[in-house]
Design a protein around this motif. Sequence first.
Motif, PDB file in Angstrom:
ATOM      1  N   ARG A  14       1.189  -0.970  -0.595  1.00  0.00           N
ATOM      2  CA  ARG A  14      -0.189  -0.018  -0.323  1.00  0.00           C
ATOM      3  C   ARG A  14       0.661   1.207  -0.065  1.00  0.00           C
ATOM      4  O   ARG A  14       1.816   1.486   1.063  1.00  0.00           O
ATOM      5  CB  ARG A  14      -1.107   0.030   1.376  1.00  0.00           C
ATOM      6  CG  ARG A  14      -2.272   1.172   1.392  1.00  0.00           C
ATOM      7  CD  ARG A  14      -3.270   0.362   0.418  1.00  0.00           C
ATOM      8  NE  ARG A  14      -3.648   2.307   0.447  1.00  0.00           N
ATOM      9  CZ  ARG A  14      -5.693   2.401   0.084  1.00  0.00           C
ATOM     10  NH1 ARG A  14      -5.552   1.083  -1.355  1.00  0.00           N
ATOM     11  NH2 ARG A  14      -5.892   3.309   0.293  1.00  0.00           N
ATOM     12  N   ASP A  16       0.482   5.078   0.039  1.00  0.00           N
ATOM     13  CA  ASP A  16      -0.950   6.593   0.078  1.00  0.00           C
ATOM     14  C   ASP A  16      -0.470   7.701  -0.090  1.00  0.00           C
ATOM     15  O   ASP A  16      -0.963   8.656  -0.647  1.00  0.00           O
ATOM     16  CB  ASP A  16      -1.446   6.517   1.862  1.00  0.00           C
ATOM     17  CG  ASP A  16      -2.553   5.068   1.683  1.00  0.00           C
ATOM     18  OD1 ASP A  16      -2.806   4.456   0.750  1.00  0.00           O
ATOM     19  OD2 ASP A  16      -2.270   4.271   2.459  1.00  0.00           O
ATOM     20  N   GLU A  42      -0.855   3.085  -5.673  1.00  0.00           N
ATOM     21  CA  GLU A  42      -1.903   2.591  -4.519  1.00  0.00           C
ATOM     22  C   GLU A  42      -1.683   1.485  -4.105  1.00  0.00           C
ATOM     23  O   GLU A  42      -1.314   1.404  -2.991  1.00  0.00           O
ATOM     24  CB  GLU A  42      -3.212   3.129  -4.711  1.00  0.00           C
ATOM     25  CG  GLU A  42      -3.939   2.746  -3.634  1.00  0.00           C
ATOM     26  CD  GLU A  42      -5.397   3.004  -3.551  1.00  0.00           C
ATOM     27  OE1 GLU A  42      -6.178   2.479  -3.401  1.00  0.00           O
ATOM     28  OE2 GLU A  42      -5.447   4.205  -2.926  1.00  0.00           O
ATOM     29  N   GLU A  43      -1.253   0.839  -5.013  1.00  0.00           N
ATOM     30  CA  GLU A  43      -1.248  -1.590  -5.055  1.00  0.00           C
ATOM     31  C   GLU A  43      -0.046  -1.129  -4.204  1.00  0.00           C
ATOM     32  O   GLU A  43       0.014  -3.069  -4.331  1.00  0.00           O
ATOM     33  CB  GLU A  43      -1.719  -1.261  -6.063  1.00  0.00           C
ATOM     34  CG  GLU A  43      -1.253  -1.658  -7.669  1.00  0.00           C
ATOM     35  CD  GLU A  43      -2.196  -2.569  -7.713  1.00  0.00           C
ATOM     36  OE1 GLU A  43      -2.993  -2.963  -8.057  1.00  0.00           O
ATOM     37  OE2 GLU A  43      -1.449  -2.702  -9.396  1.00  0.00           O
ATOM     38  N   ARG A 104      -6.397  -7.750  -5.636  1.00  0.00           N
ATOM     39  CA  ARG A 104      -5.194  -6.987  -4.781  1.00  0.00           C
ATOM     40  C   ARG A 104      -4.315  -7.537  -3.891  1.00  0.00           C
ATOM     41  O   ARG A 104      -4.527  -7.967  -2.746  1.00  0.00           O
ATOM     42  CB  ARG A 104      -6.432  -6.009  -3.409  1.00  0.00           C
ATOM     43  CG  ARG A 104      -7.613  -5.244  -4.449  1.00  0.00           C
ATOM     44  CD  ARG A 104      -8.186  -3.932  -3.329  1.00  0.00           C
ATOM     45  NE  ARG A 104      -7.280  -3.086  -2.843  1.00  0.00           N
ATOM     46  CZ  ARG A 104      -7.197  -2.033  -3.548  1.00  0.00           C
ATOM     47  NH1 ARG A 104      -7.775  -1.940  -4.753  1.00  0.00           N
ATOM     48  NH2 ARG A 104      -6.237  -1.030  -2.967  1.00  0.00           N
ATOM     49  N   GLU A 106      -2.137  -6.610  -2.826  1.00  0.00           N
ATOM     50  CA  GLU A 106      -1.127  -6.072  -1.263  1.00  0.00           C
ATOM     51  C   GLU A 106      -1.621  -7.205  -0.130  1.00  0.00           C
ATOM     52  O   GLU A 106      -1.495  -6.827   0.318  1.00  0.00           O
ATOM     53  CB  GLU A 106      -1.055  -4.696  -2.002  1.00  0.00           C
ATOM     54  CG  GLU A 106      -2.289  -4.216  -1.124  1.00  0.00           C
ATOM     55  CD  GLU A 106      -3.452  -3.878  -2.437  1.00  0.00           C
ATOM     56  OE1 GLU A 106      -4.108  -3.132  -2.485  1.00  0.00           O
ATOM     57  OE2 GLU A 106      -3.383  -4.247  -3.711  1.00  0.00           O
TER      58      GLU A 106
END
Length: 248
Positions: A14, A16, A42-43, A104, A106
């Motif tokens: 992640r 951010d 973001e990933e 996803r 992550e």
Amino acid sequence: MASVLNISAYLFTRIDDRETLRPLLRARAVAAGLKGTILLAEEGINVFLAGAPGSVRGFVADLRLDPRFAALTTKESWSDEQPFGRMLVRLKREIIRMDHPTIRPESGRAPAVAPATLRRWLDQGHDDSGREVVLLDTRNAFEVDYGTFAGAIDWRIERFTQFPGAAADHRDDLVGKTVVSFCTGGIRCEKAAIHLRESGVDALQLDGGILGYFEQVGGAHWTGECFVFDEREALTPSLEPRLVGAAS
């Protein structure tokens, strides 16, 4: 002896603060004399860099000081010349575009098979449970044309966003078999394996991708070369740039 170290690396984690991180990473890479491309989403992060060995490895060591990137692993190869023209750090919606937001990585990886284990399975003709092993090339068709594993499935996709549709069309052909998805460095086949498992297919990812397989195993069961996205164009199983004038 080739003097330019080339690395590829990715990690689903992640992020951010991509907008803040972007200029910092670029400044650090430029100061180290590196060229290549870093993708931030973001990933996670996707890295292609080349330069003096100490500078490349120092940059990676500094990057790993950030807890988010501590698990980053690199695949190395060498060249006589710098294969990149400049240093870019780009912000992306995905580090490899699939347009399938429920995937996803992550949040948890798909199970992986080590290169040495895959070679053993291919040598013996089945996995350790006696099941048929199916190799699934998740790359774009033009990449596959440079080389692939003998007998691998190739759905002739033109971009990775077509993979979910192709997987749905061919799902019944894969059920009940041990499917090993593979790609250049691991990033596409990681997403692909997660997607396949969500659809009920027993899929594994080739740990480290084709380049990791070359590094650890060599060219066993492989035919041709591996396309790479830089000026080297393709690498042989010995991780050397393709011969000038070699046919695609």
